[in-house]
Design a protein around this motif. Structure first.
Motif, PDB file in Angstrom:
ATOM      1  N   PHE A  25       0.831  -1.204   0.000  1.00  0.00           N
ATOM      2  CA  PHE A  25       0.000   0.000   0.000  1.00  0.00           C
ATOM      3  C   PHE A  25       0.874   1.267   0.000  1.00  0.00           C
ATOM      4  CE2 PHE A  25      -2.537   3.313   2.061  1.00  0.00           C
ATOM      5  CZ  PHE A  25      -3.702   3.244   1.309  1.00  0.00           C
ATOM      6  N   GLU A  83      -3.041   7.841  -6.403  1.00  0.00           N
ATOM      7  CA  GLU A  83      -3.689   7.193  -5.260  1.00  0.00           C
ATOM      8  C   GLU A  83      -4.960   6.464  -5.676  1.00  0.00           C
ATOM      9  OE1 GLU A  83      -4.320  10.138  -2.306  1.00  0.00           O
ATOM     10  OE2 GLU A  83      -2.185  10.339  -1.778  1.00  0.00           O
ATOM     11  N   SER A  84      -5.733   7.053  -6.579  1.00  0.00           N
ATOM     12  CA  SER A  84      -6.962   6.386  -7.031  1.00  0.00           C
ATOM     13  C   SER A  84      -6.653   5.091  -7.762  1.00  0.00           C
ATOM     14  CB  SER A  84      -7.775   7.322  -7.924  1.00  0.00           C
ATOM     15  OG  SER A  84      -7.075   7.597  -9.123  1.00  0.00           O
ATOM     16  N   SER A  86      -4.099   3.225  -7.174  1.00  0.00           N
ATOM     17  CA  SER A  86      -3.674   2.270  -6.152  1.00  0.00           C
ATOM     18  C   SER A  86      -4.886   1.541  -5.578  1.00  0.00           C
ATOM     19  CB  SER A  86      -2.912   2.993  -5.041  1.00  0.00           C
ATOM     20  OG  SER A  86      -1.746   3.614  -5.547  1.00  0.00           O
ATOM     21  N   TYR A  87      -5.960   2.281  -5.316  1.00  0.00           N
ATOM     22  CA  TYR A  87      -7.185   1.644  -4.806  1.00  0.00           C
ATOM     23  C   TYR A  87      -7.800   0.727  -5.855  1.00  0.00           C
ATOM     24  CZ  TYR A  87      -7.168   4.584  -0.630  1.00  0.00           C
ATOM     25  OH  TYR A  87      -6.845   5.162   0.567  1.00  0.00           O
ATOM     26  N   ARG A  88      -7.716   1.128  -7.138  1.00  0.00           N
ATOM     27  CA  ARG A  88      -8.274   0.290  -8.200  1.00  0.00           C
ATOM     28  C   ARG A  88      -7.517  -1.025  -8.333  1.00  0.00           C
ATOM     29  NH1 ARG A  88      -9.716   4.266 -13.325  1.00  0.00           N
ATOM     30  NH2 ARG A  88     -11.113   5.686 -12.203  1.00  0.00           N
ATOM     31  N   LYS A  92      -5.106  -2.416  -0.171  1.00  0.00           N
ATOM     32  CA  LYS A  92      -5.857  -2.016   1.015  1.00  0.00           C
ATOM     33  C   LYS A  92      -4.912  -1.601   2.126  1.00  0.00           C
ATOM     34  CE  LYS A  92      -9.776  -5.114   0.118  1.00  0.00           C
ATOM     35  NZ  LYS A  92     -10.603  -6.231   0.665  1.00  0.00           N
ATOM     36  N   ASN A  93      -5.320  -0.552   2.808  1.00  0.00           N
ATOM     37  CA  ASN A  93      -4.553  -0.093   3.952  1.00  0.00           C
ATOM     38  C   ASN A  93      -4.940  -0.959   5.153  1.00  0.00           C
ATOM     39  OD1 ASN A  93      -2.956   1.327   5.680  1.00  0.00           O
ATOM     40  ND2 ASN A  93      -4.223   3.175   5.713  1.00  0.00           N
TER      41      ASN A  93
END
Length: 371
Positions: A25, A83-84, A86-88, A92-93
């Motif tokens: 992450f 960052e977006s 990374s979420y896609r 997960k943090n």
């Protein structure tokens, strides 16, 4: 009580899975940031170096600094985008408590992830270097391109060397009747005429002409009646600096529209000293001016014979000097040829200089290597 506290500490430690999630992450966004930063900096810096850098004389390091400024500004704008993504990617943090995030092991993992991520990103961002030329592009004006092709390219002067040379020069123009060089002053410049014709006068009498490649028919006809001296004004000082001790004796006027390149003698001599190609080219131009002067002499038959003798002498000199050494037998051949063809000391010196040799090196019999 001690067992409970130790058990609590063990229970509060992040699991290996959580640490791995934290590593991914943290590192993946830094890969994106590093890639974008280096990629944009290299492309922007190269573009600045090849445009503004050439026009304004900005150094490559200054261009790189401006490119870094652009990449940093773009990096701020790209922050949310990275960052977006990374979420896609499904990163997960891990749900870690403040106590867990403050543990030494967790902080080390985050720092290591950032270092590895930014390093990989920066290396990947250097991909443009595989496709970009590592030499600064060279832009010439039409006049500069023509001058390069006519006088310097044939003498194997690299474009970058010529570019550096003309950066220390200034283009000048003169209209018919304009005085280009005034008599009675110490002339410490060198002019290379690109187009048009200029006439040198002394006491009101036309002595000889200087001409570029482009000449009008009328000017060519007028110039053909007097002695020709090639396209370089003030070149004698490059061969014989002692002429600078006396004021220039002639007045040089433009016969028609003249375009010429102006050098200070100091700058041109420095360029010739630093670059053997420039030195050879200038001496070659001066040697051709010598031949051209011989051609225009009134005694045509004798001068053509003299020209052939000079050409023969130059060819033999080229063979003798090719290995950087003058053997006693070779010197003897040259001396006999000089006597037979009546080659003067001045002509001998100019022939030597056309190959980058000095009179001292000829006497010593060895060419000094540039430092």
């Amino acid at each position: 009580g001690g067992r409970v506290r130790r058990f609590g500490r063990e229970r509060d430690k992040p699991t290996s899975t959580q640490l791995w999630q934290l590593f991914l992450f943290t590192s993946i966004p830094f890969v994106g940031f590093g890639f974008a930063d280096n990629f944009i900096m290299i492309l922007a810096g190269d573009a600045i170096d090849n445009t503004i850098g050439i026009k304004m004389g900005i150094s490559t390091l200054a261009a790189a600094g401006l490119g870094n400024l652009i990449s940093d500004v773009c990096g701020i704008s790209l922050g949310e985008f990275v960052e977006s993504w990374s979420y896609r990617l499904g990163l997960k943090n891990p749900a870690l408590s403040p106590e867990q995030l403050n543990q030494r092991r967790t902080r080390w993992i985050k720092s290591l992830a950032a270092i590895i991520g930014i390093s990989i990103g920066c290396i990947l961002g250097m991909i443009p270097l595989l496709f970009l030329d590592d030499h600064k592009m060279v832009f010439f004006s039409d006049e500069e391109s023509a001058l390069y092709e006519e006088l310097f390219l044939k003498n194997n002067v690299p474009p970058m060397a010529f570019f550096s040379l003309i950066r220390n020069a200034t283009w000048r123009t003169a209209e018919p009747g304009d005085v280009i060089v005034s008599p009675g002053v110490r002339f410490q410049k060198v002019y290379i005429i690109r187009s048009g014709t200029a006439i040198a006068y002394r006491d009101g009498k036309a002595l000889f002409s200087y001409s570029g490649k482009k000449m009008s028919t009328e000017s060519e006809e007028k110039a053909s009646r007097i002695h020709k001296r090639g396209c370089v004004i003030g070149g004698t000082a490059l061969v014989d600096p002692s002429v600078l001790d006396s004021p220039y004796k002639n007045e040089v006027k433009a016969l028609d529209n003249v375009t010429y390149l102006e050098f200070t003698l100091t700058d041109l001599a420095k360029s010739m000293h630093e670059d053997k190609h420039i030195r050879a080219a200038m001496f070659s131009i001066l040697y051709k001016d010598l031949i051209q002067g011989l051609r225009s002499n009134k005694n045509r038959g004798k001068q053509r014979k003299k020209e052939r003798k000079l050409d023969d002498y130059l060819n033999v000199m080229e063979a003798v000097l090719a290995d950087g050494l003058v053997h006693p037998m070779e010197r003897s051949i040259i001396m006999r040829m000089r006597a037979k063809h009546q080659i003067t000391d001045s002509e001998h010196s100019q022939c030597l200089q056309s190959f980058g040799w000095s009179d001292e090196e000829w006497l010593q019999g060895i060419k000094e290597m540039p430092k």
